[in-house]
Design a protein around this motif. Structure first.
Motif, PDB file in Angstrom:
ATOM      1  N   MET A 131      72.504  38.805  53.206  1.00 17.32           N
ATOM      2  CA  MET A 131      73.048  39.333  51.997  1.00 17.32           C
ATOM      3  C   MET A 131      72.210  38.873  50.628  1.00 17.32           C
ATOM      4  N   VAL A 132      72.566  39.510  49.707  1.00 15.08           N
ATOM      5  CA  VAL A 132      71.989  39.042  48.450  1.00 15.08           C
ATOM      6  C   VAL A 132      72.791  39.604  47.108  1.00 15.08           C
ATOM      7  N   PRO A 133      73.093  38.908  46.239  1.00 10.35           N
ATOM      8  CA  PRO A 133      74.129  39.266  45.159  1.00 10.35           C
ATOM      9  C   PRO A 133      73.328  40.355  44.367  1.00 10.35           C
ATOM     10  N   LYS A 134      74.113  41.294  43.674  1.00 10.61           N
ATOM     11  CA  LYS A 134      73.535  42.386  42.846  1.00 10.61           C
ATOM     12  C   LYS A 134      72.706  41.839  41.757  1.00 10.61           C
ATOM     13  N   ALA A 135      73.094  40.675  41.286  1.00 11.41           N
ATOM     14  CA  ALA A 135      72.142  40.011  40.102  1.00 11.41           C
ATOM     15  C   ALA A 135      70.953  39.693  40.508  1.00 11.41           C
ATOM     16  N   ARG A 136      70.611  39.702  41.899  1.00  9.96           N
ATOM     17  CA  ARG A 136      69.108  39.265  42.101  1.00  9.96           C
ATOM     18  C   ARG A 136      68.678  40.430  42.864  1.00  9.96           C
ATOM     19  N   VAL A 137      68.919  41.665  42.537  1.00  4.45           N
ATOM     20  CA  VAL A 137      68.585  42.967  43.346  1.00  4.45           C
ATOM     21  C   VAL A 137      67.611  43.726  42.195  1.00  4.45           C
ATOM     22  N   SER A 138      66.570  44.438  42.761  1.00  3.46           N
ATOM     23  CA  SER A 138      65.735  45.458  41.916  1.00  3.46           C
ATOM     24  C   SER A 138      65.659  46.806  42.964  1.00  3.46           C
ATOM     25  N   GLY A 139      65.700  47.786  42.167  1.00  2.00           N
ATOM     26  CA  GLY A 139      65.155  49.033  42.961  1.00  2.00           C
ATOM     27  C   GLY A 139      66.217  49.705  43.786  1.00  2.00           C
ATOM     28  N   SER A 213      60.618  52.411  42.351  1.00  2.00           N
ATOM     29  CA  SER A 213      60.945  50.808  42.633  1.00  2.00           C
ATOM     30  C   SER A 213      59.515  50.164  42.964  1.00  2.00           C
ATOM     31  N   ILE A 214      58.392  51.014  43.227  1.00  2.00           N
ATOM     32  CA  ILE A 214      57.112  50.141  43.271  1.00  2.00           C
ATOM     33  C   ILE A 214      56.628  49.127  42.187  1.00  2.00           C
ATOM     34  N   PRO A 215      56.849  49.669  40.707  1.00  2.00           N
ATOM     35  CA  PRO A 215      56.630  48.891  39.656  1.00  2.00           C
ATOM     36  C   PRO A 215      57.635  47.870  39.393  1.00  2.00           C
ATOM     37  N   LEU A 216      58.737  48.099  39.967  1.00  2.00           N
ATOM     38  CA  LEU A 216      59.905  47.005  39.905  1.00  2.00           C
ATOM     39  C   LEU A 216      59.364  45.894  40.965  1.00  2.00           C
ATOM     40  N   ALA A 217      58.868  46.250  42.160  1.00  2.00           N
ATOM     41  CA  ALA A 217      58.495  45.092  42.989  1.00  2.00           C
ATOM     42  C   ALA A 217      57.143  44.536  42.583  1.00  2.00           C
ATOM     43  N   GLU A 218      56.357  45.103  42.012  1.00  2.00           N
ATOM     44  CA  GLU A 218      55.228  44.539  41.694  1.00  2.00           C
ATOM     45  C   GLU A 218      55.483  43.566  40.421  1.00  2.00           C
ATOM     46  N   ALA A 219      56.380  43.978  39.595  1.00  2.00           N
ATOM     47  CA  ALA A 219      57.036  43.009  38.472  1.00  2.00           C
ATOM     48  C   ALA A 219      57.504  41.801  38.971  1.00  2.00           C
ATOM     49  N   MET A 220      58.496  41.854  39.998  1.00  2.00           N
ATOM     50  CA  MET A 220      59.068  40.851  40.601  1.00  2.00           C
ATOM     51  C   MET A 220      58.134  39.841  41.253  1.00  2.00           C
ATOM     52  N   LEU A 221      56.926  40.530  41.866  1.00  2.00           N
ATOM     53  CA  LEU A 221      55.875  39.581  42.416  1.00  2.00           C
ATOM     54  C   LEU A 221      55.006  38.997  41.427  1.00  2.00           C
ATOM     55  N   ASP A 222      55.213  39.221  40.145  1.00  2.00           N
ATOM     56  CA  ASP A 222      54.345  38.870  39.157  1.00  2.00           C
ATOM     57  C   ASP A 222      52.793  39.341  39.140  1.00  2.00           C
ATOM     58  N   VAL A 223      52.742  40.768  39.606  1.00  2.00           N
ATOM     59  CA  VAL A 223      51.377  41.045  39.683  1.00  2.00           C
ATOM     60  C   VAL A 223      51.123  42.069  38.601  1.00  2.00           C
TER      61      VAL A 223
END
Length: 223
Positions: A131-139, A213-223
């Motif tokens: 599980m993951v808290p909502k505060a650490r979720v994107s997309g 969600s794709i740009p959110l994922a890439e931002a999270m991965l710092d790319v």
């Protein structure tokens, strides 16, 4: 203890719209790598043995992409079986019990999620969900799935979000009459017996379920 692992890759991915017109969702690229490669990166950890990928939509593309790797395929081209039915269908390939399952439409930043559930697993558990808290979720568009109590058991509530990684004992699958069914049916039975547990992921998680969600994922991965 070594566990077999099923990676869910059979879904239609309809929320991805035109991005799945010519490819299945697991072959969509995020940060220069396919979603299924992101998932397989996490699966490459001590304690994981046989790996199985289930296929349905554009199954040949997935098989061809993964050709030459030590991966077996659970074929659902005759009809989608949903998550619970898909796991039951794959059991002859998975063998060992319990097994790990993982969705292939997410990316991670932080500790290895598969390692997290392997380290937290205890014999008293029927299933252990990451599980993951909502505060650490994107997309993610959902409202939340479960609440963890002080003993680590899960209860239905719009609180923490299920990340798509779990360890599960498979005996309950045989009790479901339907051919195609959701894992939620199994989890509810386990929760009623007090056997459904959760562990909290320490990093960040992005649900890559729709194009936004794709740009959110890439931002999270710092790319």
């Amino acid at each position: 203890m070594t566990m077999s692992m099923l990676l869910f890759a059979a879904g239609l991915g309809t929320r991805m719209g035109e991005l799945v017109a010519d490819r299945p969702k697991p072959l969509i690229t995020v940060a220069g790598r396919t979603l299924i490669d992101h998932a397989l990166d996490q699966a490459d950890t001590p304690g994981i043995g046989a790996k199985v990928v289930n296929v349905h939509y554009r199954a040949k593309m997935v098989r061809d992409y993964l050709a030459g790797r030590d991966i077996a395929f659970s074929d659902e081209t005759a009809g989608l079986l949903e998550t619970g039915g898909g796991l039951r269908h794959a059991l002859p390939l998975l063998g060992a019990n319990p097994v790990v399952t993982m969705n292939t439409d997410a990316v991670w930043q932080g500790p290895n999620p598969v390692r997290t559930v392997l380290d937290a697993w205890r014999d008293k558990m029927e299933a252990l969900l990451l599980m993951v808290p909502k505060a650490r979720v994107s997309g993610h568009l959902g409202k939340g799935d479960f609440r963890l109590d002080a003993a680590g058991r899960l209860h239905r509530a719009p609180d923490a979000i299920y990340t798509g990684v779990q360890i599960i004992r498979t005996e309950t699958l045989a009790e479901i009459a339907e051919k195609a069914f959701s894992m939620n049916v199994v989890w509810d039975q386990m929760a009623a017996r007090g056997g459904l547990f959760g562990v909290t992921y320490a990093g960040r998680w992005c649900d890559v379920g729709q194009p936004s969600s794709i740009p959110l994922a890439e931002a999270m991965l710092d790319v």
